[in-house]
Design a protein around this motif. Sequence first.
Motif, PDB file in Angstrom:
ATOM      1  N   SER A 203       0.695  -1.322  -0.189  1.00 28.59           N
ATOM      2  CA  SER A 203      -0.169   0.040   0.109  1.00 28.59           C
ATOM      3  C   SER A 203       0.737   1.238  -0.042  1.00 28.59           C
ATOM      4  O   SER A 203       0.361   2.253  -0.100  1.00 28.59           O
ATOM      5  CB  SER A 203      -1.046  -0.042   1.119  1.00 28.59           C
ATOM      6  OG  SER A 203      -0.243   0.308   2.267  1.00 28.59           O
TER       7      SER A 203
ATOM      8  N   LEU B  23     -11.530   1.791 -11.944  1.00 32.57           N
ATOM      9  CA  LEU B  23     -11.302   1.104 -10.817  1.00 32.57           C
ATOM     10  C   LEU B  23     -11.882   1.590  -9.565  1.00 32.57           C
ATOM     11  O   LEU B  23     -12.232   0.876  -8.723  1.00 32.57           O
ATOM     12  CB  LEU B  23      -9.922   1.103 -10.472  1.00 32.57           C
ATOM     13  CG  LEU B  23      -8.643   0.188 -11.102  1.00 32.57           C
ATOM     14  CD1 LEU B  23      -7.361   0.509 -10.400  1.00 32.57           C
ATOM     15  CD2 LEU B  23      -8.995  -1.025 -10.989  1.00 32.57           C
TER      16      LEU B  23
ATOM     17  N   ARG C 161       3.225   3.148  -7.016  1.00 31.83           N
ATOM     18  CA  ARG C 161       2.193   2.826  -8.021  1.00 31.83           C
ATOM     19  C   ARG C 161       0.644   2.786  -7.754  1.00 31.83           C
ATOM     20  O   ARG C 161      -0.320   2.805  -8.719  1.00 31.83           O
ATOM     21  CB  ARG C 161       2.514   1.071  -8.572  1.00 31.83           C
ATOM     22  CG  ARG C 161       1.575   0.501  -9.634  1.00 31.83           C
ATOM     23  CD  ARG C 161       2.140  -0.968  -9.708  1.00 31.83           C
ATOM     24  NE  ARG C 161       3.449  -1.069 -10.330  1.00 31.83           N
ATOM     25  CZ  ARG C 161       3.669  -0.794 -11.772  1.00 31.83           C
ATOM     26  NH1 ARG C 161       2.562  -0.962 -12.517  1.00 31.83           N
ATOM     27  NH2 ARG C 161       5.045  -1.025 -12.044  1.00 31.83           N
ATOM     28  N   ASN C 162       0.534   2.870  -6.648  1.00 27.63           N
ATOM     29  CA  ASN C 162      -0.924   3.032  -6.240  1.00 27.63           C
ATOM     30  C   ASN C 162      -1.552   4.324  -6.640  1.00 27.63           C
ATOM     31  O   ASN C 162      -0.932   5.225  -6.911  1.00 27.63           O
ATOM     32  CB  ASN C 162      -0.867   3.152  -4.665  1.00 27.63           C
ATOM     33  CG  ASN C 162      -0.749   1.564  -4.172  1.00 27.63           C
ATOM     34  OD1 ASN C 162      -1.718   0.803  -4.056  1.00 27.63           O
ATOM     35  ND2 ASN C 162       0.266   1.362  -3.348  1.00 27.63           N
ATOM     36  N   THR C 163      -2.869   4.180  -6.522  1.00 31.95           N
ATOM     37  CA  THR C 163      -3.797   5.329  -7.316  1.00 31.95           C
ATOM     38  C   THR C 163      -4.066   6.218  -5.902  1.00 31.95           C
ATOM     39  O   THR C 163      -5.344   6.006  -5.461  1.00 31.95           O
ATOM     40  CB  THR C 163      -5.190   4.628  -7.871  1.00 31.95           C
ATOM     41  OG1 THR C 163      -5.677   3.716  -7.079  1.00 31.95           O
ATOM     42  CG2 THR C 163      -4.805   4.397  -9.287  1.00 31.95           C
TER      43      THR C 163
ATOM     44  N   TYR D 188      -7.668   7.390  -3.336  1.00 33.40           N
ATOM     45  CA  TYR D 188      -7.731   7.177  -1.866  1.00 33.40           C
ATOM     46  C   TYR D 188      -8.824   8.114  -0.974  1.00 33.40           C
ATOM     47  O   TYR D 188      -9.735   7.492  -0.453  1.00 33.40           O
ATOM     48  CB  TYR D 188      -6.428   7.281  -1.343  1.00 33.40           C
ATOM     49  CG  TYR D 188      -6.545   6.772   0.422  1.00 33.40           C
ATOM     50  CD1 TYR D 188      -6.469   5.523   0.613  1.00 33.40           C
ATOM     51  CD2 TYR D 188      -6.310   7.692   1.353  1.00 33.40           C
ATOM     52  CE1 TYR D 188      -6.785   5.059   1.880  1.00 33.40           C
ATOM     53  CE2 TYR D 188      -6.691   7.511   2.618  1.00 33.40           C
ATOM     54  CZ  TYR D 188      -6.669   6.220   2.973  1.00 33.40           C
ATOM     55  OH  TYR D 188      -6.741   5.659   4.267  1.00 33.40           O
TER      56      TYR D 188
ATOM     57  N   SER E 280      -4.357  -0.826  -2.124  1.00 33.10           N
ATOM     58  CA  SER E 280      -3.209  -1.320  -2.655  1.00 33.10           C
ATOM     59  C   SER E 280      -3.322  -1.903  -3.891  1.00 33.10           C
ATOM     60  O   SER E 280      -4.436  -2.448  -4.429  1.00 33.10           O
ATOM     61  CB  SER E 280      -2.565  -2.184  -1.609  1.00 33.10           C
ATOM     62  OG  SER E 280      -1.470  -2.904  -2.252  1.00 33.10           O
ATOM     63  N   SER E 281      -2.135  -1.496  -4.916  1.00 31.29           N
ATOM     64  CA  SER E 281      -2.073  -2.101  -6.063  1.00 31.29           C
ATOM     65  C   SER E 281      -1.746  -3.560  -5.987  1.00 31.29           C
ATOM     66  O   SER E 281      -0.701  -3.687  -5.409  1.00 31.29           O
ATOM     67  CB  SER E 281      -1.280  -1.369  -6.997  1.00 31.29           C
ATOM     68  OG  SER E 281      -1.842  -0.289  -7.814  1.00 31.29           O
TER      69      SER E 281
ATOM     70  N   GLU F 123      -4.221  -1.722 -13.959  1.00 26.27           N
ATOM     71  CA  GLU F 123      -5.066  -1.010 -14.326  1.00 26.27           C
ATOM     72  C   GLU F 123      -5.086   0.359 -13.487  1.00 26.27           C
ATOM     73  O   GLU F 123      -6.021   1.229 -13.128  1.00 26.27           O
ATOM     74  CB  GLU F 123      -6.412  -1.459 -14.044  1.00 26.27           C
ATOM     75  CG  GLU F 123      -6.784  -2.799 -14.894  1.00 26.27           C
ATOM     76  CD  GLU F 123      -6.874  -2.461 -16.331  1.00 26.27           C
ATOM     77  OE1 GLU F 123      -7.149  -1.160 -16.560  1.00 26.27           O
ATOM     78  OE2 GLU F 123      -6.818  -3.270 -17.084  1.00 26.27           O
ATOM     79  N   SER F 124      -3.852   0.560 -12.634  1.00 28.98           N
ATOM     80  CA  SER F 124      -3.870   1.701 -11.659  1.00 28.98           C
ATOM     81  C   SER F 124      -4.168   3.151 -12.439  1.00 28.98           C
ATOM     82  O   SER F 124      -4.692   3.780 -11.679  1.00 28.98           O
ATOM     83  CB  SER F 124      -2.478   1.502 -11.050  1.00 28.98           C
ATOM     84  OG  SER F 124      -1.380   1.582 -12.142  1.00 28.98           O
ATOM     85  N   SER F 125      -4.106   3.136 -13.645  1.00 28.89           N
ATOM     86  CA  SER F 125      -4.337   4.688 -14.306  1.00 28.89           C
ATOM     87  C   SER F 125      -5.668   4.628 -14.670  1.00 28.89           C
ATOM     88  O   SER F 125      -6.060   5.558 -15.438  1.00 28.89           O
ATOM     89  CB  SER F 125      -3.329   4.846 -15.416  1.00 28.89           C
ATOM     90  OG  SER F 125      -3.409   3.941 -16.221  1.00 28.89           O
TER      91      SER F 125
ATOM     92  N   ALA G 272      -2.815  -3.931 -10.348  1.00 32.46           N
ATOM     93  CA  ALA G 272      -1.773  -2.955 -10.671  1.00 32.46           C
ATOM     94  C   ALA G 272      -1.822  -2.631 -12.348  1.00 32.46           C
ATOM     95  O   ALA G 272      -1.564  -1.393 -12.470  1.00 32.46           O
ATOM     96  CB  ALA G 272      -0.515  -3.593 -10.217  1.00 32.46           C
TER      97      ALA G 272
END
Lengths: 347, 151
Positions: free
Chosen positions: A131, A195, A135-137, A141, A161-162, A189-191, A187
Amino acid sequence: MTVLNRSPKRKKRPGALSDAPISLVRSPVQEGVRSSGGGHSGQTQKADMLIIDYAKQRVSSVIKEIDRLRQSEFPYRASRDCLNELKEIFNRRLFALETAPPGSASARNECTVSLFNLFVYLPILGFILRSTNARNTFEAYGPLLQLGQRILGKGNNLILSSEWDYSPYVYKSIADLPAFTLIGLPASESSNPLLVPLAGHELGHSIWASERTLLKFDEIVKNSVLQEIDKRWSEYSEVYPYQEKGDMWTGKTAEIPHLWAMLQMEEIFCDFVGLRLFAESFLHALTYLMSPRLPGERSLPTQISLIACVISLMHLINSQYPFHRILNLDSWQRMNQQSLKRNYSFQ
Amino acid sequence: MAFSNPASLGQEILQARDPELLFLASEAAIDIDNLLLGKPARLKSMQILGSKLRFITPHPSDSQPRALMDLATFSVLCEAVAKVSEIKTAQKIEDLNMQVSRIAKLLSSEKPNPDCQDLEMARDFCIALSKALMDYRMAIRDMRPSHPFRK
């Protein structure tokens, strides 16, 4: 390598004390507690001490690891708070191991419980560490935390978390961590903004647990399963010839279909939560994530059959709304007509 | 230590899905073993577990069960009872309720008698219960499809 291989039907080795029902074979370890240890050979004692020592070392290692993880930089407070709670859980296990009388049946059992805990909680530690990954979005959050707190209460903490698992998931019903919702999103699809609505489904699991929704349906489902067994008793007794009506074992065999039904119900509930929170965008997110579908039948409903279920119900509620055209889901529904008919009959 | 508050126990519904139950069962077994050895025992876990069990099993004088027991919890209790020699003959739901109620009473006792033979049975039950709970949770874990190439 699978370390913990659960095979309930495995053959028991003759004299294998740990596998035998505790009441039928009284181990020298158990005897040692009542008597002064007569019949408790030095070698067995040594082996017992070794098992406890190993268990203590394993738990201590996790506690040290938690301390190391706490030194990390966390983008939000919830991750650190969760680590503190986890440390308490392992401290409690270490305390139990230290107070258990060496060589006793309860000490041996506590070693198993602490081992089991490692399998349960180590993945959560990994989740918390991930987390912190860049890389996380992180942009998602704040809004998701607000949403979660509006639904589940101000005290609810979110950890996002990714994850390297394509299917989004949530660690649900962690009774030791009731104030935390841990959501993992793919991960790769983080962008992808889709999501966020998918997290709505995962929040649904936390609502299901916190509202004790299970208890509202449990009795209904239990009775339905038992009624079905009763209705088809001759068929049932061919499979379980030694059971009689009213046996407690009948209730036990009903547990598996009951569990499947409850899990299905929970998934459907969560899809409706996602739909309630994010409306159409939730359906778009599911479409993106899972179309066309994975092959094969499963005991749990596939997302696609759930979509079909959701759409059918929405259609009943508002038949004017062109869900099918907007989402181009007609072909999916056709594909899933059979499973839809089998699993859900709204009309 | 993250113990439940004993004062609120009457309000809690015992559930196999509750991880606290596994800890309580294991710790209660340790408490009993310490009692049997004449060592200091805290009794807290025993009493909490006892109260939880008492809440779900009907008292002989009650005409109705006190609380609903979900099937998973029922299944786990069956498993635990079946593994304890003195009570393994339980076949009917009423037998199960009676035996669990007996153990619950023993566990919730303020001053358990270390010479009481039933304490050993209660200890065995606690161990069997914790094993059945772990087994149940592993069964749920196994329902999750694993990665196609993971071994």
